[in-house]
Motif scaffolding. Structure first.
Motif, PDB file in Angstrom:
ATOM      1  N   MET A 215       0.816  -1.211   0.000  1.00  8.95           N
ATOM      2  CA  MET A 215       0.000   0.000   0.000  1.00  8.95           C
ATOM      3  C   MET A 215       0.849   1.260   0.000  1.00  8.95           C
ATOM      4  N   LYS A 216       1.993   1.173   0.686  1.00  7.54           N
ATOM      5  CA  LYS A 216       2.885   2.334   0.727  1.00  7.54           C
ATOM      6  C   LYS A 216       3.382   2.650  -0.694  1.00  7.54           C
ATOM      7  N   GLU A 217       3.712   1.588  -1.429  1.00 10.07           N
ATOM      8  CA  GLU A 217       4.192   1.774  -2.791  1.00 10.07           C
ATOM      9  C   GLU A 217       3.080   2.336  -3.688  1.00 10.07           C
ATOM     10  N   VAL A 218       1.895   1.760  -3.542  1.00  5.86           N
ATOM     11  CA  VAL A 218       0.756   2.248  -4.324  1.00  5.86           C
ATOM     12  C   VAL A 218       0.486   3.719  -4.001  1.00  5.86           C
ATOM     13  N   TYR A 219       0.510   4.049  -2.720  1.00  4.38           N
ATOM     14  CA  TYR A 219       0.238   5.425  -2.264  1.00  4.38           C
ATOM     15  C   TYR A 219       1.163   6.420  -2.957  1.00  4.38           C
ATOM     16  N   GLN A 220       2.426   6.001  -3.166  1.00  4.59           N
ATOM     17  CA  GLN A 220       3.395   6.901  -3.781  1.00  4.59           C
ATOM     18  C   GLN A 220       3.249   7.013  -5.302  1.00  4.59           C
ATOM     19  N   HIS A 221       2.658   5.990  -5.939  1.00  5.79           N
ATOM     20  CA  HIS A 221       2.659   5.971  -7.407  1.00  5.79           C
ATOM     21  C   HIS A 221       1.289   5.994  -8.063  1.00  5.79           C
ATOM     22  N   THR A 222       0.231   5.955  -7.282  1.00  7.70           N
ATOM     23  CA  THR A 222      -1.107   5.880  -7.865  1.00  7.70           C
ATOM     24  C   THR A 222      -1.532   7.190  -8.538  1.00  7.70           C
ATOM     25  N   ALA A 223      -2.375   7.051  -9.557  1.00 10.05           N
ATOM     26  CA  ALA A 223      -2.926   8.226 -10.235  1.00 10.05           C
ATOM     27  C   ALA A 223      -4.245   8.670  -9.600  1.00 10.05           C
ATOM     28  N   LEU A 224      -4.809   7.833  -8.726  1.00  8.61           N
ATOM     29  CA  LEU A 224      -6.099   8.148  -8.087  1.00  8.61           C
ATOM     30  C   LEU A 224      -5.987   7.989  -6.574  1.00  8.61           C
ATOM     31  N   PRO A 225      -6.796   8.724  -5.811  1.00  8.95           N
ATOM     32  CA  PRO A 225      -6.807   8.515  -4.361  1.00  8.95           C
ATOM     33  C   PRO A 225      -7.227   7.078  -4.019  1.00  8.95           C
ATOM     34  N   ILE A 226      -6.666   6.574  -2.932  1.00 12.38           N
ATOM     35  CA  ILE A 226      -6.981   5.215  -2.483  1.00 12.38           C
ATOM     36  C   ILE A 226      -7.645   5.308  -1.108  1.00 12.38           C
ATOM     37  N   ILE A 227      -8.789   4.649  -0.969  1.00 15.68           N
ATOM     38  CA  ILE A 227      -9.552   4.684   0.281  1.00 15.68           C
ATOM     39  C   ILE A 227      -9.495   3.307   0.955  1.00 15.68           C
ATOM     40  N   ALA A 228      -9.178   3.287   2.237  1.00 19.34           N
ATOM     41  CA  ALA A 228      -9.100   2.014   2.976  1.00 19.34           C
ATOM     42  C   ALA A 228     -10.491   1.562   3.410  1.00 19.34           C
ATOM     43  N   ASP A 229     -10.749   0.261   3.283  1.00 15.19           N
ATOM     44  CA  ASP A 229     -11.977  -0.289   3.863  1.00 15.19           C
ATOM     45  C   ASP A 229     -11.583  -1.471   4.753  1.00 15.19           C
ATOM     46  N   GLU A 230     -11.237  -2.613   4.134  1.00 17.24           N
ATOM     47  CA  GLU A 230     -10.847  -3.780   4.930  1.00 17.24           C
ATOM     48  C   GLU A 230      -9.605  -3.504   5.793  1.00 17.24           C
ATOM     49  N   SER A 231      -8.777  -2.513   5.421  1.00 16.83           N
ATOM     50  CA  SER A 231      -7.592  -2.167   6.226  1.00 16.83           C
ATOM     51  C   SER A 231      -7.930  -1.217   7.373  1.00 16.83           C
ATOM     52  N   CYS A 232      -9.162  -0.725   7.416  1.00 14.78           N
ATOM     53  CA  CYS A 232      -9.531   0.233   8.469  1.00 14.78           C
ATOM     54  C   CYS A 232     -10.779  -0.263   9.192  1.00 14.78           C
ATOM     55  N   ILE A 233     -10.565  -1.094  10.182  1.00 10.20           N
ATOM     56  CA  ILE A 233     -11.695  -1.727  10.890  1.00 10.20           C
ATOM     57  C   ILE A 233     -12.045  -0.933  12.145  1.00 10.20           C
ATOM     58  N   ARG A 234     -11.050  -0.768  13.015  1.00 11.65           N
ATOM     59  CA  ARG A 234     -11.334  -0.132  14.303  1.00 11.65           C
ATOM     60  C   ARG A 234     -10.550   1.163  14.474  1.00 11.65           C
ATOM     61  N   GLU A 235     -10.771   1.816  15.629  1.00 17.28           N
ATOM     62  CA  GLU A 235     -10.217   3.154  15.844  1.00 17.28           C
ATOM     63  C   GLU A 235      -8.708   3.219  15.629  1.00 17.28           C
ATOM     64  N   SER A 236      -7.986   2.230  16.129  1.00 14.36           N
ATOM     65  CA  SER A 236      -6.526   2.269  16.051  1.00 14.36           C
ATOM     66  C   SER A 236      -6.006   2.156  14.615  1.00 14.36           C
ATOM     67  N   ASP A 237      -6.867   1.713  13.692  1.00 14.72           N
ATOM     68  CA  ASP A 237      -6.431   1.552  12.300  1.00 14.72           C
ATOM     69  C   ASP A 237      -6.294   2.881  11.551  1.00 14.72           C
ATOM     70  N   VAL A 238      -6.974   3.925  12.032  1.00 17.49           N
ATOM     71  CA  VAL A 238      -6.953   5.205  11.303  1.00 17.49           C
ATOM     72  C   VAL A 238      -5.518   5.702  11.176  1.00 17.49           C
ATOM     73  N   GLU A 239      -4.802   5.680  12.293  1.00 16.20           N
ATOM     74  CA  GLU A 239      -3.417   6.153  12.301  1.00 16.20           C
ATOM     75  C   GLU A 239      -2.529   5.268  11.413  1.00 16.20           C
ATOM     76  N   LYS A 240      -2.798   3.947  11.440  1.00 14.33           N
ATOM     77  CA  LYS A 240      -2.017   3.013  10.607  1.00 14.33           C
ATOM     78  C   LYS A 240      -2.198   3.317   9.119  1.00 14.33           C
ATOM     79  N   CYS A 241      -3.390   3.773   8.751  1.00 12.37           N
ATOM     80  CA  CYS A 241      -3.688   4.041   7.333  1.00 12.37           C
ATOM     81  C   CYS A 241      -3.014   5.315   6.829  1.00 12.37           C
ATOM     82  N   PHE A 242      -2.625   6.180   7.734  1.00 16.21           N
ATOM     83  CA  PHE A 242      -1.971   7.433   7.342  1.00 16.21           C
ATOM     84  C   PHE A 242      -0.665   7.118   6.594  1.00 16.21           C
ATOM     85  N   GLY A 243      -0.478   7.751   5.448  1.00 18.45           N
ATOM     86  CA  GLY A 243       0.727   7.491   4.645  1.00 18.45           C
ATOM     87  C   GLY A 243       0.612   6.248   3.772  1.00 18.45           C
ATOM     88  N   HIS A 244      -0.501   5.535   3.879  1.00 16.80           N
ATOM     89  CA  HIS A 244      -0.754   4.347   3.061  1.00 16.80           C
ATOM     90  C   HIS A 244      -2.021   4.501   2.225  1.00 16.80           C
TER      91      HIS A 244
END
Ligand SMILES: [Mg+2]
Length: 340
Positions: A215-244
């Motif tokens: 996801m980190k690689e995709v985040y750096q090279h994607t042409a479109l914004p990427i939205i987390a769903d299965e990677s963002c389940i609970r509160e603590s996941d929000v911070e993990k998704c940052f930068g990814h």
């Protein structure tokens, strides 16, 4: 206070297929929280992927019911806090009770919930309409039979770009796509460029939930914004998704209801991430709860009632013109009597 449980079987208009699952009926549980005069309602569907059944939801809700027998209710957030140990393994049941608590609370205050939060409905996003995986011809037919402004297209097939090209021929509507973990790193980056040419707004969860390196690689090279769903389940996941990921899609049932959703929205805003709230093929009970949150967020996916043929409640109404709130307090829900 007392808890009452109501079970229903929602019938899907179309056999619904995504990258990892398919079904044509959706069992759902409605939780009623009552003080004998006012009842609040909330909803949680069963879910094989997360191991959620009627039985395990009923079991934890019975324990919650024991605590509520002589409980002095103050706020939904306090109730969530007081019962969180009971629900630690069942965020779906926790969500249904939390929604019911907000419905009850706003009714006690004599206001619709969005007014309790001082929200302005005029700027809220409109829901997308989801098109599940099918043959290209059937996906085109599903689009044509439901004229809409925003479509969410489920992908994760060997011919994803062809699908979007075929759909694009029939509408200028906004498109977003959801691969439900179906792609790899290079495939995601390649598809992002192709999909941008087809006026796609963003890609939801292209890769497996735990593929953080990818996801980190995709985040750096994607042409479109990427939205987390299965990677963002609970509160603590929000911070993990940052930068990814560029944003998160919050599901009330996965995180445990409105109470943690409000904190997740706040956290994502601090991190300057986009916020979407999504449904789980539920009835107007659950989607009415989502609708009251919608003025706080960027994107909303609450088309559950549009995908089922036997909605069990009257609540917030969705149409191509927008979202209409009923003139009632709380979440504005009334269970339909013939099904109750
Ligand atoms: Mg999704």
């Amino acid at each position: 206070m007392d808890i009452y449980l109501h079970r229903y079987l929602l019938k899907l208009k179309h056999h619904f297929k995504i990258a990892r699952d398919e079904r044509s009926v959706q069992p759902t549980l409605i939780v009623e929280l009552s003080d004998g005069q006012i009842s609040g309602y909330g909803e949680a569907t069963t879910n094989t992927y997360y191991g959620i059944t009627y039985e395990n939801m009923s079991e934890v809700l019975a324990k919650a019911g024991d605590t509520l027998k002589d409980y002095s209710f103050s706020t939904p957030a306090q109730l969530w806090e007081d019962l969180k140990d009971i629900f630690h393994s069942n965020s779906f049941a926790q969500c249904a009770l939390d929604e019911a608590a907000y419905d009850y609370y706003a009714q006690k205050l004599g206001k619709p919930l969005y007014q309790v939060w001082n929200l302005d409905l005029s700027t809220m996003p409109q829901t997308n309409y989801t098109i599940g995986i099918d043959t290209i011809e059937n996906m085109v037919n599903k689009l044509k039979e439901m004229p809409w402004n925003i479509y969410k297209i489920k992908l994760g097939t060997p011919h994803d770009i062809e699908i979007v090209k075929a759909l694009r021929k029939h509408t200028q509507a906004r498109f977003r796509v959801d691969a439900n973990c179906g792609w790899g790193v290079e495939e995601t980056i390649r598809n992002s460029y192709e999909l941008r040419k087809l006026d796609v707004e963003f890609i939801e969860q292209p890769m497996k939930a735990d593929n953080w390196e990818g996801m980190k690689e995709v985040y750096q090279h994607t042409a479109l914004p990427i939205i987390a769903d299965e990677s963002c389940i609970r509160e603590s996941d929000v911070e993990k998704c940052f930068g990814h990921f560029h944003g998160i899609n919050i599901k009330l049932m996965k995180c445990g209801g409105i109470t943690p959703t409000l904190r997740m929205i706040q956290k994502a805003r601090q991190l300057q991430m986009k916020v979407m709230v999504g449904c789980m093929t539920e009835s107007s009970v659950g989607t009415s709860a989502i609708a009251h949150l919608a003025p706080m967020i960027d994107y909303v996916d609450m088309d559950g009632p549009l995908l089922i043929s036997n909605d069990i409640a009257d609540g917030v109404k969705l149409s191509i013109e927008g979202t209409a709130f009923p003139p009632r307090n709380g979440l504005g829900i009334v269970l339909l009597p013939n099904l109750h």
